[in-house]
Design a protein around this motif. Structure first.
Motif, PDB file in Angstrom:
ATOM      1  N   GLU A 352       0.831  -1.207   0.000  1.00  0.00           N
ATOM      2  CA  GLU A 352       0.000   0.000   0.000  1.00  0.00           C
ATOM      3  C   GLU A 352       0.864   1.255   0.000  1.00  0.00           C
ATOM      4  N   ASP A 353       1.967   1.227   0.740  1.00  0.00           N
ATOM      5  CA  ASP A 353       2.877   2.382   0.752  1.00  0.00           C
ATOM      6  C   ASP A 353       3.472   2.621  -0.628  1.00  0.00           C
ATOM      7  N   GLU A 354       3.757   1.551  -1.337  1.00  0.00           N
ATOM      8  CA  GLU A 354       4.314   1.696  -2.697  1.00  0.00           C
ATOM      9  C   GLU A 354       3.274   2.289  -3.645  1.00  0.00           C
ATOM     10  N   TRP A 355       2.006   1.960  -3.459  1.00  0.00           N
ATOM     11  CA  TRP A 355       0.944   2.567  -4.268  1.00  0.00           C
ATOM     12  C   TRP A 355       0.830   4.062  -3.978  1.00  0.00           C
ATOM     13  N   LEU A 356       0.933   4.433  -2.713  1.00  0.00           N
ATOM     14  CA  LEU A 356       0.872   5.851  -2.346  1.00  0.00           C
ATOM     15  C   LEU A 356       2.076   6.600  -2.916  1.00  0.00           C
ATOM     16  N   ASN A 357       3.236   5.955  -2.906  1.00  0.00           N
ATOM     17  CA  ASN A 357       4.432   6.566  -3.508  1.00  0.00           C
ATOM     18  C   ASN A 357       4.275   6.707  -5.021  1.00  0.00           C
ATOM     19  N   ALA A 358       3.597   5.743  -5.640  1.00  0.00           N
ATOM     20  CA  ALA A 358       3.370   5.811  -7.085  1.00  0.00           C
ATOM     21  C   ALA A 358       2.508   7.024  -7.423  1.00  0.00           C
ATOM     22  N   LEU A 359       1.525   7.313  -6.588  1.00  0.00           N
ATOM     23  CA  LEU A 359       0.692   8.502  -6.788  1.00  0.00           C
ATOM     24  C   LEU A 359       1.536   9.768  -6.645  1.00  0.00           C
ATOM     25  N   LYS A 360       2.389   9.781  -5.647  1.00  0.00           N
ATOM     26  CA  LYS A 360       3.262  10.930  -5.423  1.00  0.00           C
ATOM     27  C   LYS A 360       4.201  11.154  -6.605  1.00  0.00           C
ATOM     28  N   GLU A 361       4.782  10.078  -7.125  1.00  0.00           N
ATOM     29  CA  GLU A 361       5.695  10.183  -8.270  1.00  0.00           C
ATOM     30  C   GLU A 361       4.966  10.637  -9.528  1.00  0.00           C
ATOM     31  N   LEU A 362       3.727  10.172  -9.698  1.00  0.00           N
ATOM     32  CA  LEU A 362       2.926  10.576 -10.852  1.00  0.00           C
ATOM     33  C   LEU A 362       2.656  12.075 -10.810  1.00  0.00           C
ATOM     34  N   ARG A 363       2.370  12.575  -9.623  1.00  0.00           N
ATOM     35  CA  ARG A 363       2.133  14.017  -9.457  1.00  0.00           C
ATOM     36  C   ARG A 363       3.401  14.805  -9.740  1.00  0.00           C
ATOM     37  N   GLU A 364       4.522  14.347  -9.204  1.00  0.00           N
ATOM     38  CA  GLU A 364       5.791  15.043  -9.401  1.00  0.00           C
ATOM     39  C   GLU A 364       6.154  15.121 -10.882  1.00  0.00           C
TER      40      GLU A 364
END
Length: 386
Positions: A352-364
């Motif tokens: 789940e943390d990796e999914w949240l990081n994926a969202l963060k990276e997509l935004r960046e």
């Protein structure tokens, strides 16, 4: 044409021709979030949880009037706090095969074990109030630190939903003062990434908790109080308004004096409320200022003119949020194409943390590259209404 004049004549008299929507609140004031714009925030009392017996009485009353419209298993509560909500959907559909069951949820309670139950339920429309894609923005709007939980549940549900698309599923984005720093990414995510049937973009209601002076709906008709009802509390309170948390537009109760819904709909009290509203003399809680009520100009509503012309003219008369309301629908092919990209971003087997990081990276990546990969169907000028 005859039906048009018959229906309008009944409404002038304060009577309802038929019900097209019904809302059932089974959980009272219970919700996992405390959204600042929610009607429950304007209600200081406490709505009671509805018993199964009362629920079945309501279904029986709707069946008696041959109800075949949208039956919403939601009314400002979080429906999945009710552990039997899907059972109730099945029960209502068995009793009334022609209804269109609808559920709106914030996804905080839609855990993995409930996903398959939802996907196999006889639902016509299912939606999630997304509101924001940043944890801090979500908390400002929803009043609770539930973003991570809600978003992870959305990912899990979307991955399963997009495989079969058993019903229409939509995501709602709110154009709110609290998420303006991320609004373009939110629109990009909905329009280009999320594999769902429908996305909706709407303004924050100015009705609730607003510092602005609200304008009276003197030139408009609140047509919804003619064709819908809301059921709340264990006594089965019946209100003419689907956002009437405090039941200030109550027309009776199902569990009192053997009150029949078919009689309550056009009872003296119901007719009085509608006629006062039509004459601009109503003091009811929401209708005088409700954004929904600014959609239909009163004069145009009673004229037999084509709907396209009426919509065009209504947009000239009103400053309702409907003017900047936008929705985009996707077909099955588009959903499957988007699912491939979605699964590439939110890979199976990741934590789940990796999914949240994926969202963060997509935004960046979105902001870093200043990319314009999506067709901006929302409009270039974003106006925030609070």
């Amino acid at each position: 044409m005859f039906n048009f004049f018959r229906e309008r004549l009944m409404k002038i008299q304060g009577k309802s021709p038929c019900l097209t929507s019904a809302f059932i609140n089974t959980m009272g004031s219970a919700c996992t979030n405390r959204c600042y714009m929610c009607p429950l925030r304007t209600f200081e009392g406490y709505n009671t949880i509805m018993s199964e017996n009362t629920f079945k009485k309501i279904i029986a009353q709707l069946k008696e009037i041959n109800f075949s419209g949208e039956l919403h298993f939601y009314s400002q509560d979080e429906p999945f706090l009710d552990k039997k909500i899907i059972e109730k959907v099945h029960y209502a559909k068995r009793e009334m095969p022609n209804i269109k069951p609808v559920i709106i949820t914030n996804f905080t309670m839609l855990t993995e074990d409930k996903i398959q139950l939802v996907l196999s339920a006889p639902i016509s429309y299912f939606s999630c109030s997304l509101y924001a894609l940043k944890k801090e923005n979500y908390e400002k709007i929803c009043g609770r630190d539930n973003f991570n939980k809600a978003f992870i549940n959305q990912i899990k549900f979307i991955k399963e939903f997009a495989k079969t698309e058993p019903f229409s599923f939509g995501l709602y984005l709110m154009n709110d003062v609290h998420n303006q720093d991320d609004i373009e990414f939110c629109k990009y995510f909905l329009q280009e990434i999320a594999p769902v049937s429908l996305i909706k973009f709407y303004e924050t209601f100015r009705l609730f908790n607003t510092p602005l002076k609200l304008r009276h709906n003197s030139g408009f008709i609140n047509h919804c109080i003619y064709d819908r009802v809301q059921f709340t509390n264990d006594v089965g309170d019946v209100s003419l308004c689907s956002i009437d948390a405090g039941n200030k537009m109550k027309i009776g109760t199902i569990n009192k004096d053997n009150a029949a819904l078919k009689e309550l709909i056009n009872s003296g009290k119901a007719v009085e409320i509608r006629r006062r509203m039509l004459k601009n003399k109503s003091k009811e809680a929401y209708c005088r200022y409700c954004e929904f009520g600014k959609y239909e100009n009163k004069l145009l509503y009673f004229l037999p003119i084509p709907e396209k012309a009426k919509r065009f003219l209504n947009n000239r008369f009103t400053d309702s949020y409907k003017n900047e309301y936008a929705s985009i629908r996707f077909n099955k092919k588009q959903i499957l194409e988007r699912l491939s990209l979605f699964n590439e971003i939110f890979k199976d087997g990741k934590t789940e943390d990796e999914w949240l990081n994926a969202l963060k990276e997509l935004r960046e990546d979105f902001y870093k590259n200043k990319i314009n990969l999506y067709k901006n169907n929302w409009g270039s000028n974003v106006k925030v209404k609070i």
